[in-house]
Scaffold this active site. Structure first.
Site, PDB file in Angstrom:
ATOM      1  N   ARG A  85      20.950  14.760   3.969  1.00  0.00           N
ATOM      2  CA  ARG A  85      19.824  14.991   3.056  1.00  0.00           C
ATOM      3  C   ARG A  85      18.598  15.348   3.890  1.00  0.00           C
ATOM      4  NH1 ARG A  85      17.124  11.894   5.563  1.00  0.00           N
ATOM      5  NH2 ARG A  85      15.482  12.279   4.067  1.00  0.00           N
ATOM      6  N   GLY A  86      17.523  15.708   3.166  1.00  0.00           N
ATOM      7  CA  GLY A  86      16.352  16.243   3.863  1.00  0.00           C
ATOM      8  C   GLY A  86      16.466  17.758   3.816  1.00  0.00           C
TER       9      GLY A  86
ATOM     10  N   ASP B  28      10.096  19.385   0.254  1.00  0.00           N
ATOM     11  CA  ASP B  28      11.355  20.042  -0.128  1.00  0.00           C
ATOM     12  C   ASP B  28      11.115  21.463  -0.589  1.00  0.00           C
ATOM     13  OD1 ASP B  28      11.987  17.046  -0.276  1.00  0.00           O
ATOM     14  OD2 ASP B  28      13.917  18.081  -0.259  1.00  0.00           O
TER      15      ASP B  28
HETATM   16  O1  MRU Z   1      16.386  13.167  -1.469  1.00  0.00           O
HETATM   17  P1  MRU Z   1      16.183  13.429  -0.017  1.00  0.00           P
HETATM   18  O2  MRU Z   1      16.416  12.235   0.849  1.00  0.00           O
HETATM   19  O3  MRU Z   1      16.931  14.660   0.443  1.00  0.00           O
HETATM   20  O4  MRU Z   1      14.627  13.782   0.096  1.00  0.00           O
HETATM   21  C1  MRU Z   1      14.122  14.209   1.335  1.00  0.00           C
HETATM   22  C2  MRU Z   1      12.660  14.359   1.347  1.00  0.00           C
HETATM   23  O5  MRU Z   1      11.996  14.233   0.339  1.00  0.00           O
HETATM   24  C3  MRU Z   1      12.019  14.764   2.645  1.00  0.00           C
HETATM   25  O6  MRU Z   1      10.720  14.257   2.733  1.00  0.00           O
HETATM   26  C4  MRU Z   1      11.962  16.309   2.711  1.00  0.00           C
HETATM   27  O7  MRU Z   1      13.237  16.871   2.566  1.00  0.00           O
HETATM   28  C5  MRU Z   1      11.349  16.812   3.951  1.00  0.00           C
HETATM   29  S1  MRU Z   1      12.219  16.234   5.356  1.00  0.00           S
HETATM   30  C6  MRU Z   1      12.310  17.133   6.575  1.00  0.00           C
END
Ligand code: MRU
Length: 349
Positions: free
Chosen positions: A48-49, A239
């Protein structure tokens, strides 16, 4: 500093993914070989991220395309497009997923005369390039972002934006890492990040790994933390950043931006240009992923709300551009007015 954490790695036999749902209790690596393995890992948040999701999709597509058994280019392209569409549907908010798959599609368009085996190799090379470039981009972002921090800084952050969320180093956490590498003393206040605790499970794990001092707070403590302790900057990832600078990030980020404004604390978004979606005019048009009620009604499988409780579970919220002090990118820190300044950065690119 210790060796960099690798969320994802290419292997000719499988795509190796560190299963983030098992952290911090266990360090388990998934060997993804099928479309369901890869799409499932993205959906479940094993990986994720935003940048890491893009890399996973590119590597997944390259790996699966490498197993398409046809010598016919048209047939190959159709099967690759169907894999790509399947991967694109896994998570709607992180635009890096679409960005990475579009880069892979461009390889197919660019090399019209290539045979199927040549295309398979070109796709693999492109996926590896997307991964390697992301690390470089994070390091540039880190260099630009760390200059904003004082020599002795307290940074409040949310979710996980480190090596686990990217090709390596990180976005917001990459800025912290770069500041530390630059000899600055940085203390991190990490919000636990309900409901899935990316802050508690993943950011705390990464900061411990690197020996960066921190303390963990619940999301609801951020206001009193800002009021009673010192916070020099709030750093968050994104995102998707819209053309006007509105930024979608993990649920709770909007609240932190409002609180930062109320307490006179600068609020920065650290995100690569691949997270800026100039086809989305403003935050209103960013699709927000809604996830299952069980993420709220249970913790580690145990019910924390009565059966049948109605739940709203948006995974992200949008920080309006006017609450953002600057967008930290690999090309420098973009200040307001964002519509003009974002467009100018892309023109120069
Ligand atoms: O639901 P997730 O864990 O994928 O959410 C991730 C985030 O909100 C991060 O802050 C975002 O992807 C930026 S990380 C490099």
């Amino acid at each position: 500093m210790r060796a960099m954490i690798e969320a994802i790695a290419w292997n000719d036999e499988y795509v190796r993914i560190l299963d983030q749902t098992r952290l911090p209790a266990e360090e388990v690596y998934l060997e993804c070989r099928t479309i369901d393995d890869i799409a499932g890992a993205i959906k479940r948040l094993s990986i994720r991220g935003a940048p890491a999701i893009g890399i996973a999709a590119a590597m997944g597509l390259a790996f699966l395309a490498g197993r398409i058994s046809t010598g016919n280019r048209g047939e190959f392209a159709a099967q690759a497009a169907s894999i790509s569409a399947h991967l694109l549907a896994t998570r709607p908010t992180a635009v890096n997923l679409r960005w990475a798959l579009e880069r892979m599609a461009q390889v197919m368009h660019r090399f019209q005369g290539a045979s199927v085996p040549e295309l398979q190799e070109l796709l693999k090379q492109e996926a590896l390039r997307i991964h390697a470039e992301d690390i470089e981009i994070n390091r540039s972002m880190g260099r630009h972002g760390q200059a904003l921090l004082p020599d002795d800084a307290v940074v409040l952050t949310v979710c996980n934006t480190g090596s686990l969320a990217t090709g390596g180093h990180g976005t917001a956490l990459g800025v912290v890492r770069s500041a530390v590498e630059n000899g600055k003393k940085v203390f991190v206040a990490a919000c636990e990040t309900r409901p899935l605790l990316q802050g508690a499970r993943l950011t705390a794990w990464e900061l411990l790994h690197d020996g960066i001092p921190f303390e963990l707070i619940t999301d609801s403590m951020a206001a009193v933390y800002m009021k009673t302790k010192r916070v020099d900057a709030v750093l968050a990832g994104a995102d998707r950043v819209a053309a006007n600078g509105d930024a979608a990030n993990k649920i709770g980020t909007y609240a932190l931006a409002v609180l930062a404004r109320a307490h006179g604390i600068p609020f920065y978004i650290a995100a690569p240009l691949s997270t800026i979606d100039r086809t989305t005019a403003s935050g209103h048009a960013i699709p927000i992923e809604e996830r299952s009620p069980e993420e709220i009604t249970t913790i580690a499988g145990r019910p924390v709300a009565p059966a049948g409780t109605r739940v709203w579970n948006p995974a992200f919220d949008v920080v309006p551009a006017e609450l953002i002090t600057g967008l930290i990118t690999e090309k420098g820190v973009i200040p307001a007015p964002y519509t003009e300044n974002i467009a100018a950065v892309f023109r120069r690119k």
